[in-house]
Design a protein around this motif. Structure first.
Motif, PDB file in Angstrom:
ATOM      1  N   GLU A 263      -1.995  -4.528  -6.373  1.00 16.04           N
ATOM      2  CA  GLU A 263      -0.795  -4.162  -5.585  1.00 16.04           C
ATOM      3  C   GLU A 263      -0.972  -2.832  -4.864  1.00 16.04           C
ATOM      4  O   GLU A 263      -0.289  -2.555  -3.893  1.00 16.04           O
ATOM      5  N   ARG A 264      -1.865  -1.978  -5.363  1.00 15.96           N
ATOM      6  CA  ARG A 264      -2.022  -0.649  -4.764  1.00 15.96           C
ATOM      7  C   ARG A 264      -2.489  -0.743  -3.320  1.00 15.96           C
ATOM      8  O   ARG A 264      -2.281   0.164  -2.530  1.00 15.96           O
ATOM      9  N   GLY A 265      -3.150  -1.871  -2.981  1.00 17.42           N
ATOM     10  CA  GLY A 265      -3.630  -2.059  -1.610  1.00 17.42           C
ATOM     11  C   GLY A 265      -2.488  -2.072  -0.609  1.00 17.42           C
ATOM     12  O   GLY A 265      -2.691  -1.834   0.584  1.00 17.42           O
ATOM     13  N   LYS A 266      -1.254  -2.334  -1.075  1.00 15.11           N
ATOM     14  CA  LYS A 266      -0.115  -2.479  -0.136  1.00 15.11           C
ATOM     15  C   LYS A 266       0.534  -1.148   0.204  1.00 15.11           C
ATOM     16  O   LYS A 266       1.444  -1.087   1.012  1.00 15.11           O
ATOM     17  N   ARG A 267       0.128  -0.044  -0.431  1.00 19.29           N
ATOM     18  CA  ARG A 267       0.882   1.194  -0.207  1.00 19.29           C
ATOM     19  C   ARG A 267       0.697   1.688   1.233  1.00 19.29           C
ATOM     20  O   ARG A 267      -0.376   1.569   1.819  1.00 19.29           O
ATOM     21  N   PRO A 268       1.789   2.248   1.798  1.00 16.76           N
ATOM     22  CA  PRO A 268       1.706   2.698   3.191  1.00 16.76           C
ATOM     23  C   PRO A 268       0.923   4.006   3.312  1.00 16.76           C
ATOM     24  O   PRO A 268       0.757   4.714   2.334  1.00 16.76           O
TER      25      PRO A 268
ATOM     26  N   ASP B 152      17.364   5.539   0.602  1.00 16.73           N
ATOM     27  CA  ASP B 152      17.350   4.098   0.272  1.00 16.73           C
ATOM     28  C   ASP B 152      16.019   3.420   0.630  1.00 16.73           C
ATOM     29  O   ASP B 152      15.838   2.232   0.402  1.00 16.73           O
ATOM     30  N   GLU B 153      15.100   4.182   1.177  1.00 18.70           N
ATOM     31  CA  GLU B 153      13.751   3.644   1.440  1.00 18.70           C
ATOM     32  C   GLU B 153      12.834   3.807   0.234  1.00 18.70           C
ATOM     33  O   GLU B 153      11.676   3.418   0.255  1.00 18.70           O
ATOM     34  N   THR B 154      13.350   4.493  -0.798  1.00 16.41           N
ATOM     35  CA  THR B 154      12.542   4.677  -2.008  1.00 16.41           C
ATOM     36  C   THR B 154      13.255   3.977  -3.165  1.00 16.41           C
ATOM     37  O   THR B 154      14.426   3.609  -3.052  1.00 16.41           O
TER      38      THR B 154
ATOM     39  N   PRO C 102      10.477   6.570  -9.072  1.00 17.34           N
ATOM     40  CA  PRO C 102       9.387   5.702  -9.517  1.00 17.34           C
ATOM     41  C   PRO C 102       8.526   5.325  -8.304  1.00 17.34           C
ATOM     42  O   PRO C 102       9.066   5.084  -7.222  1.00 17.34           O
ATOM     43  N   ASN C 103       7.243   5.303  -8.474  1.00 15.79           N
ATOM     44  CA  ASN C 103       6.345   4.943  -7.377  1.00 15.79           C
ATOM     45  C   ASN C 103       6.574   3.482  -7.005  1.00 15.79           C
ATOM     46  O   ASN C 103       6.631   2.615  -7.879  1.00 15.79           O
ATOM     47  N   ARG C 104       6.741   3.221  -5.730  1.00 17.80           N
ATOM     48  CA  ARG C 104       7.004   1.843  -5.295  1.00 17.80           C
ATOM     49  C   ARG C 104       5.749   0.955  -5.405  1.00 17.80           C
ATOM     50  O   ARG C 104       5.843  -0.268  -5.421  1.00 17.80           O
ATOM     51  N   TYR C 105       4.600   1.573  -5.454  1.00 16.97           N
ATOM     52  CA  TYR C 105       3.327   0.813  -5.560  1.00 16.97           C
ATOM     53  C   TYR C 105       2.581   1.343  -6.785  1.00 16.97           C
ATOM     54  O   TYR C 105       1.531   1.974  -6.660  1.00 16.97           O
TER      55      TYR C 105
ATOM     56  N   ARG D 145      -1.690  16.561  -8.198  1.00 18.67           N
ATOM     57  CA  ARG D 145      -1.290  16.649  -6.791  1.00 18.67           C
ATOM     58  C   ARG D 145      -2.499  16.336  -5.930  1.00 18.67           C
ATOM     59  O   ARG D 145      -3.575  16.927  -6.119  1.00 18.67           O
ATOM     60  N   ASN D 146      -2.333  15.399  -5.000  1.00 17.86           N
ATOM     61  CA  ASN D 146      -3.350  15.116  -3.991  1.00 17.86           C
ATOM     62  C   ASN D 146      -2.850  15.740  -2.701  1.00 17.86           C
ATOM     63  O   ASN D 146      -1.762  15.403  -2.244  1.00 17.86           O
ATOM     64  N   TYR D 147      -3.631  16.641  -2.136  1.00 22.88           N
ATOM     65  CA  TYR D 147      -3.199  17.300  -0.898  1.00 22.88           C
ATOM     66  C   TYR D 147      -4.183  16.967   0.212  1.00 22.88           C
ATOM     67  O   TYR D 147      -5.368  17.290   0.104  1.00 22.88           O
TER      68      TYR D 147
ATOM     69  N   ALA E 209      -4.533  11.713  -0.628  1.00 14.59           N
ATOM     70  CA  ALA E 209      -3.101  11.572  -0.311  1.00 14.59           C
ATOM     71  C   ALA E 209      -2.897  10.482   0.729  1.00 14.59           C
ATOM     72  O   ALA E 209      -3.685  10.336   1.667  1.00 14.59           O
ATOM     73  N   SER E 210      -1.814   9.713   0.549  1.00 10.65           N
ATOM     74  CA  SER E 210      -1.453   8.723   1.563  1.00 10.65           C
ATOM     75  C   SER E 210      -0.189   9.149   2.306  1.00 10.65           C
ATOM     76  O   SER E 210       0.192   8.524   3.283  1.00 10.65           O
ATOM     77  N   MET E 211       0.485  10.196   1.816  1.00  6.78           N
ATOM     78  CA  MET E 211       1.726  10.667   2.439  1.00  6.78           C
ATOM     79  C   MET E 211       1.574  12.155   2.728  1.00  6.78           C
ATOM     80  O   MET E 211       1.023  12.890   1.892  1.00  6.78           O
ATOM     81  N   VAL E 212       2.098  12.590   3.870  1.00  8.49           N
ATOM     82  CA  VAL E 212       1.960  14.008   4.213  1.00  8.49           C
ATOM     83  C   VAL E 212       3.108  14.830   3.621  1.00  8.49           C
ATOM     84  O   VAL E 212       2.942  16.019   3.324  1.00  8.49           O
TER      85      VAL E 212
ATOM     86  N   PRO F  75       5.359  16.816   1.232  1.00  5.46           N
ATOM     87  CA  PRO F  75       4.885  17.446  -0.024  1.00  5.46           C
ATOM     88  C   PRO F  75       5.332  16.681  -1.277  1.00  5.46           C
ATOM     89  O   PRO F  75       6.520  16.440  -1.465  1.00  5.46           O
ATOM     90  N   HIS F  76       4.365  16.332  -2.088  1.00  2.79           N
ATOM     91  CA  HIS F  76       4.673  15.555  -3.293  1.00  2.79           C
ATOM     92  C   HIS F  76       3.554  15.701  -4.306  1.00  2.79           C
ATOM     93  O   HIS F  76       2.421  16.038  -3.959  1.00  2.79           O
ATOM     94  N   SER F  77       3.885  15.464  -5.556  1.00 11.48           N
ATOM     95  CA  SER F  77       2.874  15.316  -6.596  1.00 11.48           C
ATOM     96  C   SER F  77       3.209  14.055  -7.378  1.00 11.48           C
ATOM     97  O   SER F  77       4.193  13.379  -7.064  1.00 11.48           O
ATOM     98  N   GLN F  78       2.402  13.721  -8.375  1.00 15.59           N
ATOM     99  CA  GLN F  78       2.595  12.443  -9.060  1.00 15.59           C
ATOM    100  C   GLN F  78       2.478  12.601 -10.565  1.00 15.59           C
ATOM    101  O   GLN F  78       1.834  13.529 -11.072  1.00 15.59           O
ATOM    102  N   ILE F  79       3.108  11.667 -11.255  1.00 16.77           N
ATOM    103  CA  ILE F  79       3.105  11.660 -12.717  1.00 16.77           C
ATOM    104  C   ILE F  79       2.708  10.257 -13.153  1.00 16.77           C
ATOM    105  O   ILE F  79       3.350   9.285 -12.771  1.00 16.77           O
TER     106      ILE F  79
HETATM  107  P1  AMP Z   1      -0.438   9.918  -2.451  1.00 14.72           P
HETATM  108  O1  AMP Z   1      -1.025   8.551  -2.202  1.00 14.72           O
HETATM  109  O2  AMP Z   1      -1.230  10.789  -3.350  1.00 14.72           O
HETATM  110  O3  AMP Z   1      -0.086  10.594  -1.134  1.00 14.72           O
HETATM  111  O4  AMP Z   1       0.970   9.708  -3.200  1.00 14.72           O
HETATM  112  C1  AMP Z   1       2.093   9.103  -2.565  1.00 14.72           C
HETATM  113  C2  AMP Z   1       2.574   7.970  -3.423  1.00 14.72           C
HETATM  114  O5  AMP Z   1       3.855   7.557  -2.940  1.00 14.72           O
HETATM  115  C3  AMP Z   1       1.694   6.748  -3.393  1.00 14.72           C
HETATM  116  O6  AMP Z   1       1.176   6.513  -4.694  1.00 14.72           O
HETATM  117  C4  AMP Z   1       2.603   5.610  -2.923  1.00 14.72           C
HETATM  118  O7  AMP Z   1       2.402   4.436  -3.699  1.00 14.72           O
HETATM  119  C5  AMP Z   1       3.995   6.174  -3.144  1.00 14.72           C
HETATM  120  N1  AMP Z   1       4.996   5.685  -2.199  1.00 14.72           N
HETATM  121  C6  AMP Z   1       4.811   5.424  -0.876  1.00 14.72           C
HETATM  122  N2  AMP Z   1       5.980   5.021  -0.310  1.00 14.72           N
HETATM  123  C7  AMP Z   1       6.915   5.033  -1.291  1.00 14.72           C
HETATM  124  C8  AMP Z   1       8.322   4.729  -1.339  1.00 14.72           C
HETATM  125  N3  AMP Z   1       8.952   4.338  -0.235  1.00 14.72           N
HETATM  126  N4  AMP Z   1       8.963   4.846  -2.535  1.00 14.72           N
HETATM  127  C9  AMP Z   1       8.312   5.267  -3.647  1.00 14.72           C
HETATM  128  N5  AMP Z   1       6.983   5.568  -3.653  1.00 14.72           N
HETATM  129  C10 AMP Z   1       6.289   5.462  -2.499  1.00 14.72           C
END
Ligand code: AMP
Ligand code: ZN
Ligand code: ZN
Length: 342
Positions: free
Chosen positions: A19-24, A47-49, A74-77, A151-153, A159-162, A164-168
């Motif tokens: 499923e991770r292949g689907k992340r934007p 509401d997009e998350t 919660p991470n959507r992917y 944190r992936n920067y 990182a797949s998103m610009v 600012p975020h970190s992950q757990i």
């Molecule tokens: P990174 O890939 O390190 O930039 O972390 C960003 C994370 O956000 C990824 O693991 C994505 O799966 C997650 N993500 C992307 N879009 C959403 C969303 N709309 N709601 C929740 N999580 C998301």
């Protein structure tokens, strides 16, 4: 659901997560990455998350409303997901475990273009409070063995998103690398009745060629056997095995030291991609047949943050040998990082 599989030759666990292949990918180079329509982490796009599990905002704020400073979702992917049981199974040589666990995103600021290093310390403290909150919640989850905060920067750091975020990520087994750190600290303690990291900090302070800076409470240093150029650690000088036990005042002090470390890296290396990792105590629960398991943990482990700028690529020699070739000595790196005027 994803699945963990163990390679019987290396003993390494791998997560098979289709499923991770689907992340934007919402990165700088993508067309308009800014604004509520495109970035799901911006205020107004709640509401997009997935619905938030924690947020810091004004007391009158409605959950999932726009007025927040830090938001955990919660991470959507997800790599790992909640499930009622963590089914361990195996046949012949192969061990498998369902990908049971948790995967959350900490949206660190409402500002799409904010840089963690430039945030005010009070806002960095809020991010650390979110980490602490989630560590305290997840330690009650019977399926988890470890909770890794990282944190992936920038894209080169994964990182797949610009925004600012970190992950757990809470995992159903203790990652092998974490286990090696815990085991080494434990063995050292059994031998000497002292904490390995407390000793390491004391030794480095007395021979300060790898110290970047030292305050009363924290030191920033380039580790003796750095795998990567400009690898840095942030270590509390007062012994504590568990980041989740820190008070708000402690977290403010960590925020000040973390900001300093990030600024030094940013200014020395022109805002490089990096990963940082929080090393902290595992989820401690008595295990059937192993009552002694974590008996000395509070004395033998010592939390710290590790930051790795992503300046080099891992090539064939590293893959084949697990030796890292580091072209910048930690002594040279510390000297450069020390020279930054803040
Ligand atoms: P990174 O890939 O390190 O930039 O972390 C960003 C994370 O956000 C990824 O693991 C994505 O799966 C997650 N993500 C992307 N879009 C959403 C969303 N709309 N709601 C929740 N999580 C998301
Ligand atoms: Zn955004
Ligand atoms: Zn210690």
């Amino acid at each position: 659901m994803s699945e963990l599989r163990r390679d019987p030759i290396t003993n390494r666990w791998v997560v098979i997560a289709a499923e991770r292949g689907k992340r934007p990918q919402v990165l700088e180079e993508d067309p308009p990455a800014k604004g509520d329509a495109v970035c799901p982490f911006c205020p107004g796009s709640e509401d997009e998350t997935t619905p938030e599990v924690f947020a810091i905002g004004p007391p009158e704020r409605e959950p999932n409303g726009p007025d927040w400073g830090v938001r955990v979702i919660p991470n959507r992917y997800p790599i790992f997901q909640e499930h009622s049981e963590g089914l361990r199974r195996g046949y012949g040589l192969f061990d498998q475990i369902n990908g049971v666990g948790i995967h959350e995103v900490v949206v660190e600021s409402p500002h799409h273009e904010a840089s963690l290093a430039d945030l005010p310390v009070a806002e960095i403290q809020h991010i650390l409070q979110a980490y602490r909150h989630r560590l305290l919640v997840h330690r009650n989850n019977p399926n988890l063995r470890y909770v890794l905060i990282f944190r992936n920067y920038k894209k080169q750091a994964g990182a797949s998103m610009v925004h600012p975020h970190s992950q757990i990520i809470g995992t159903p087994i203790t990652p092998l690398l974490v286990k090696a750190k815990l085991d080494n600290c434990h063995k050292y303690y059994l031998d000497k009745e002292r904490c390995l990291l407390c000793d390491l900090i004391w030794q480095e302070i007395n021979w300060p060629q790898r110290i970047v800076s030292a305050s009363e409470q924290y030191i920033i240093l380039c580790p003796f056997a750095s795998c990567f150029p400009f690898e840095v650690w942030l270590c509390p000088r007062v012994h504590c095995h568990d980041f989740a036990l820190l008070s708000d005042q402690n977290l403010l002090e960590v925020a000040i030291a973390l900001k300093e470390m990030l600024m030094r890296i940013k200014l020395t290396l022109n805002d490089p991609p990096y990963n940082f990792i929080l090393n902290t105590a595992p989820v401690v629960r008595p295990r059937p047949g192993r009552p002694e398991y974590w008996q000395t943990l509070q004395y033998d482990f010592h939390w710290y943050i590790e930051l790795i700028p992503r300046l080099t690529t891992i090539a064939g020699f590293e893959w084949g040998s697990n030796f890292y070739v580091n072209p910048v000595s930690p002594e040279q790196a510390a000297e450069r990082l020390k020279q930054v005027s803040l």
